[in-house]
Design an enzyme around this catalytic site. Structure first.
Site, mmCIF file in Angstrom:
data_model
loop_
_atom_site.group_PDB
_atom_site.id
_atom_site.type_symbol
_atom_site.label_atom_id
_atom_site.label_comp_id
_atom_site.label_asym_id
_atom_site.label_seq_id
_atom_site.Cartn_x
_atom_site.Cartn_y
_atom_site.Cartn_z
ATOM 1 N N LYS A 62 0.832 -1.217 0.000
ATOM 2 C CA LYS A 62 0.000 0.000 0.000
ATOM 3 C C LYS A 62 0.862 1.260 0.000
ATOM 4 O O LYS A 62 0.664 2.156 -0.815
ATOM 5 C CB LYS A 62 -0.925 -0.007 1.227
ATOM 6 C CG LYS A 62 -1.908 -1.167 1.278
ATOM 7 C CD LYS A 62 -2.872 -1.025 2.439
ATOM 8 C CE LYS A 62 -2.157 -1.078 3.788
ATOM 9 N NZ LYS A 62 -1.557 -2.407 4.063
ATOM 10 N N SER A 63 1.799 1.318 0.939
ATOM 11 C CA SER A 63 2.615 2.529 1.064
ATOM 12 C C SER A 63 3.527 2.708 -0.152
ATOM 13 O O SER A 63 3.749 3.835 -0.607
ATOM 14 C CB SER A 63 3.453 2.463 2.345
ATOM 15 O OG SER A 63 2.617 2.453 3.487
ATOM 16 N N ASP A 78 -1.568 4.192 6.146
ATOM 17 C CA ASP A 78 -1.800 3.016 6.985
ATOM 18 C C ASP A 78 -3.041 3.105 7.867
ATOM 19 O O ASP A 78 -3.822 2.165 7.956
ATOM 20 C CB ASP A 78 -0.574 2.717 7.852
ATOM 21 C CG ASP A 78 -0.624 1.292 8.389
ATOM 22 O OD1 ASP A 78 -1.043 0.398 7.641
ATOM 23 O OD2 ASP A 78 -0.246 1.083 9.550
ATOM 24 N N GLU A 117 5.396 5.210 6.337
ATOM 25 C CA GLU A 117 6.342 4.153 6.695
ATOM 26 C C GLU A 117 6.624 3.311 5.450
ATOM 27 O O GLU A 117 5.713 2.723 4.864
ATOM 28 C CB GLU A 117 5.773 3.252 7.793
ATOM 29 C CG GLU A 117 6.714 2.105 8.137
ATOM 30 C CD GLU A 117 6.047 1.006 8.932
ATOM 31 O OE1 GLU A 117 6.721 -0.009 9.205
ATOM 32 O OE2 GLU A 117 4.855 1.136 9.258
ATOM 33 N N ARG A 146 -13.159 -9.211 -14.633
ATOM 34 C CA ARG A 146 -12.448 -8.831 -15.850
ATOM 35 C C ARG A 146 -13.242 -7.877 -16.731
ATOM 36 O O ARG A 146 -12.776 -7.467 -17.786
ATOM 37 C CB ARG A 146 -12.089 -10.084 -16.644
ATOM 38 C CG ARG A 146 -11.199 -11.037 -15.878
ATOM 39 C CD ARG A 146 -10.758 -12.207 -16.720
ATOM 40 N NE ARG A 146 -9.927 -11.799 -17.851
ATOM 41 C CZ ARG A 146 -9.383 -12.657 -18.711
ATOM 42 N NH1 ARG A 146 -9.590 -13.958 -18.574
ATOM 43 N NH2 ARG A 146 -8.651 -12.223 -19.705
#
Length: 312
Positions: A162-163, A180, A205, A244
């Site tokens: 994610k970060s 986060d 982070e 899809r």
């Protein structure tokens, strides 16, 4: 649960240009209602429907009326007003606070504020601020970004990226809201607003690198204090069952609000930042009334229907 006068002071003291005249030690008084009250009718002696649980606003009309009263009548009316256990008083237009009000405020332990704002402007802005303070809030796991005016919440298991995805998007010119952990509040319009916790705001982070301060590295344009939530993207390991076509988009319920939700499989070498960017742009087009998946589906159905008619 009602907030306190201190909550208003902490959150809106600077924004509303408030200064404390007296009663700084009494800011723990409860503010049960978000609406303001101008006590003009109460100052005439009518207290039957007095809104004593609201912040009392003294503007030009209230001061003009008080000046028209005799000293004894003025003290008597103000004494009865303070005896209603009001949470606080705000004097607008930076007017000098009369000695009578100061003495009664100290005796009844009522905080008194002053602002240079015009009364109506103060009432409008303070009402919005109080509604924000009392609105339902929730803390959820996820990194929030703003891309082209679209608020995107990236969710996923720890270590999914994610970060790192958010960092790539920042390098492309987009803005970080929170990393986060994201605070979410429901708005009066039925939407959701996201922002970062005060402690972690503007920080990220990055595994193996540690904590970075985003505006110091990428400039103030790389951050946003808050954004409306338009899209949730779940980053997950591939299962082979991913959508899809996008003809039947999923949604997720957050605090009673349905938000579009996309699941993106994370594979080695896949440019997730690019895909998230396209997803945000596609969501923006949908909000403008252009749904590519639906248009293609309609074209295919139309073509099949014509084929059946021709061979019928």
């Amino acid at each position: 649960m009602p907030i306190t006068v201190k909550s208003l002071w902490d959150e809106g003291g600077e924004k509303l240009s408030l200064s404390i005249v007296t009663g700084e030690q009494n800011l723990d008084r409860k503010l049960p209602e978000t609406a303001m009250n101008r006590p003009g009718l109460a100052l005439t002696g009518f207290f039957q429907y007095f809104a004593n649980q609201r912040l009392q606003i003294f503007g030009l009309a209230e001061f003009t009326y008080l000046k028209s009263l005799s000293q004894n009548d003025r003290v008597e009316r103000l004494e009865e007003l303070f005896g209603q256990q009001i949470p606080g008083i705000v004097i607008t237009r930076n007017r000098k606070v009369p000695k009578d009000i100061l003495e009664l405020a100290e005796r009844h332990k009522v905080p008194v504020f002053r602002t240079p704002m015009v009364t109506m402007n103060f009432v409008n802005e303070c009402t919005v601020l109080l509604e924000k303070l009392t609105a339902p809030q929730k803390r959820i796991q996820g990194t929030c970004m703003e891309l082209m005016g679209i608020g995107v919440l990236l969710r996923g298991d720890p270590g999914i990226g994610k970060s790192e995805t958010a960092l790539s998007l920042i390098e492309r010119g987009y803005s970080l809201v929170s990393d986060d952990v994201t605070e979410v509040r429901r708005t009066s319009r039925g939407g959701l607003v996201c922002w970062a916790n005060e402690v972690t705001r503007y920080h990220m982070e990055i595994r193996g690198l540690g904590i970075i301060h985003v505006p110091s590295l990428f400039g103030v344009a790389a951050i946003r204090r808050q954004t409306e939530l338009d899209l949730v993207i779940d980053l997950k390991k591939p299962t082979g069952n991913e959508d899809r076509t996008g003809v039947h988009p999923d949604t997720i319920e957050i605090m009673g609000v349905e938000v579009p939700c996309i699941t993106l499989p994370v594979r080695s070498g896949r440019d997730m930042a690019n895909i998230v960017e396209v997803a945000a742009l596609n969501q923006k087009l949908k909000e403008l009334g252009h749904d590519a998946a639906k248009e293609l589906d309609d074209k295919i159905i139309s073509r099949l229907t014509k084929g059946r008619v021709q061979h019928g």
